[in-house]
Design an enzyme around this catalytic site. Structure first.
Site, PDB file in Angstrom:
ATOM      1  N   LYS A 106      -2.191  10.118  -1.320  1.00 38.98           N
ATOM      2  CA  LYS A 106      -3.284   9.433  -2.012  1.00 38.98           C
ATOM      3  C   LYS A 106      -4.585   9.989  -1.445  1.00 38.98           C
ATOM      4  O   LYS A 106      -4.880   9.818  -0.261  1.00 38.98           O
ATOM      5  CB  LYS A 106      -3.216   7.927  -1.796  1.00 38.98           C
ATOM      6  CG  LYS A 106      -4.392   7.181  -2.427  1.00 38.98           C
ATOM      7  CD  LYS A 106      -4.440   5.728  -2.012  1.00 38.98           C
ATOM      8  CE  LYS A 106      -5.737   5.090  -2.487  1.00 38.98           C
ATOM      9  NZ  LYS A 106      -5.902   3.705  -1.962  1.00 38.98           N
ATOM     10  N   GLY A 167     -11.922  -3.801  -1.419  1.00 33.66           N
ATOM     11  CA  GLY A 167     -11.959  -5.025  -0.627  1.00 33.66           C
ATOM     12  C   GLY A 167     -12.857  -6.115  -1.164  1.00 33.66           C
ATOM     13  O   GLY A 167     -12.983  -7.171  -0.536  1.00 33.66           O
ATOM     14  N   ALA A 193      -8.106  -0.772  -5.994  1.00 39.04           N
ATOM     15  CA  ALA A 193      -9.289  -1.373  -5.364  1.00 39.04           C
ATOM     16  C   ALA A 193      -9.897  -2.481  -6.213  1.00 39.04           C
ATOM     17  O   ALA A 193      -9.992  -2.374  -7.428  1.00 39.04           O
ATOM     18  CB  ALA A 193     -10.357  -0.335  -5.036  1.00 39.04           C
ATOM     19  N   GLY A 194     -10.289  -3.547  -5.526  1.00 41.86           N
ATOM     20  CA  GLY A 194     -11.027  -4.633  -6.151  1.00 41.86           C
ATOM     21  C   GLY A 194     -10.203  -5.802  -6.637  1.00 41.86           C
ATOM     22  O   GLY A 194     -10.756  -6.851  -6.978  1.00 41.86           O
ATOM     23  N   ASN A 215      -4.131  -4.098  -1.654  1.00 43.10           N
ATOM     24  CA  ASN A 215      -3.888  -4.323  -0.238  1.00 43.10           C
ATOM     25  C   ASN A 215      -4.557  -5.609   0.222  1.00 43.10           C
ATOM     26  O   ASN A 215      -3.903  -6.591   0.569  1.00 43.10           O
ATOM     27  CB  ASN A 215      -4.387  -3.127   0.576  1.00 43.10           C
ATOM     28  CG  ASN A 215      -3.988  -3.158   2.045  1.00 43.10           C
ATOM     29  OD1 ASN A 215      -3.974  -2.144   2.712  1.00 43.10           O
ATOM     30  ND2 ASN A 215      -3.638  -4.317   2.597  1.00 43.10           N
ATOM     31  N   THR A 216      -5.896  -5.624   0.189  1.00 41.08           N
ATOM     32  CA  THR A 216      -6.646  -6.743   0.753  1.00 41.08           C
ATOM     33  C   THR A 216      -6.288  -8.074   0.111  1.00 41.08           C
ATOM     34  O   THR A 216      -6.227  -9.100   0.802  1.00 41.08           O
ATOM     35  CB  THR A 216      -8.156  -6.482   0.612  1.00 41.08           C
ATOM     36  OG1 THR A 216      -8.468  -5.216   1.199  1.00 41.08           O
ATOM     37  CG2 THR A 216      -8.969  -7.562   1.306  1.00 41.08           C
TER      38      THR A 216
END
EC number: 2.8.1.10
Length: 265
Positions: A106, A167, A193-194, A215-216
């Site tokens: 990635k 994040g 993301a987001g 992830n977050t």
């Protein structure tokens, strides 16, 4: 006995990246969890088959990291997080291939430290070099249809446009662009993301994304394992809804019950 396949994970609807078929359309990160044990439990609860990790947390001496040991059996997608130039990203990818024995990478090349926006020029150059070097390249990029098209033309195995800032938990900030990218892309589109909660993942999939990487949203949830389960079902539901086709939006009501035969008609 009838065996019912899990929602959205039918054998005839795999996510295919560089010839590899994956049952799950959720990819999950391994950073930022309260403990490594919770990380491992959450990742498994997500149903994901691909886990991302930073090469900086992997031993190059063959011993592996706790993450690698705890997630035996998963396909790893190392990332180039922290890199700011194509040169650094290529070097990190080479280290990842040595450490993990995978040619999947990635690509993350950050151009702005405050927003963590990707550097488009450096991302394109890193993708070009890594494709030429035999890597399966999945580049993180902004939600620009032209950039995604250029990356696909260079040989990226998938494109990974941002839903919103890394994040941030803001969800899909530009659904019109994302839908256009999904409609035009010749390779899988993975929203990266987001994502903040399950409904964000549903929206991304309903817009036509092939998969979601997050992830977050799981790692920082009050209950990461429960949120991982929620994300699993959200991605599956969004994929099913996309395939089913939503009804058009209307500015006025339309009765769902037949009017013929009503009393007084």
């Amino acid at each position: 006995m009838t065996i019912v396949a899990p929602l959205g994970r039918e054998a005839d609807d795999p996510l295919v990246i560089a010839g590899t078929a994956l049952r799950s359309r959720l990819l999950i990160g391994t950073a930022g969890y309260p403990t490594q044990a919770i990380m491992a439990e959450a990742v498994r609860a997500s149903g994901a088959e691909v886990a991302t990790l930073s090469i900086r947390r992997v031993s190059l001496r063959g011993h592996g990291s706790d993450t690698v040991s705890l997630l035996s059996g998963f396909r790893f997608l190392p990332n180039t997080a922290g890199c700011e130039t194509a040169r650094d990203a290529v070097m990190t990818a080479e280290l990842a291939r040595e450490a993990l024995g995978t040619n999947w990478i990635k690509v993350e090349v950050i151009g702005d430290r405050e927003t963590l926006y990707p550097d488009v020029a450096e991302t394109i150059e890193a993708t070009r070099q890594l494709v030429d070097a035999g890597f399966v390249v999945l580049p993180y990029c902004n939600d620009d249809p032209v950039v995604c098209s250029r990356l696909a033309d260079l040989g990226a195995a998938a494109v990974m446009p941002m839903g919103s800032l890394i994040g941030s938990g803001m969800g899909v900030a530009n659904p019109a662009n994302l839908e256009l990218i999904c409609r035009r892309s010749p390779v899988p589109v993975i929203v990266d993301a987001g994502i903040g909660t399950a409904s964000d993942a549903v929206i991304a999939m309903e817009l036509g994304a092939a998969a979601v990487l997050l992830n977050t949203a799981v790692a920082k949830a009050d209950d990461p394992v429960r949120m991982a389960r929620a994300m699993r079902h959200a991605v599956e539901a969004g994929r099913l809804a996309f395939g089913a086709g939503r009804i058009p939006r209307r500015a006025r009501a339309e009765p769902s019950s037949p009017q013929l035969g009503l009393v007084g008609s």
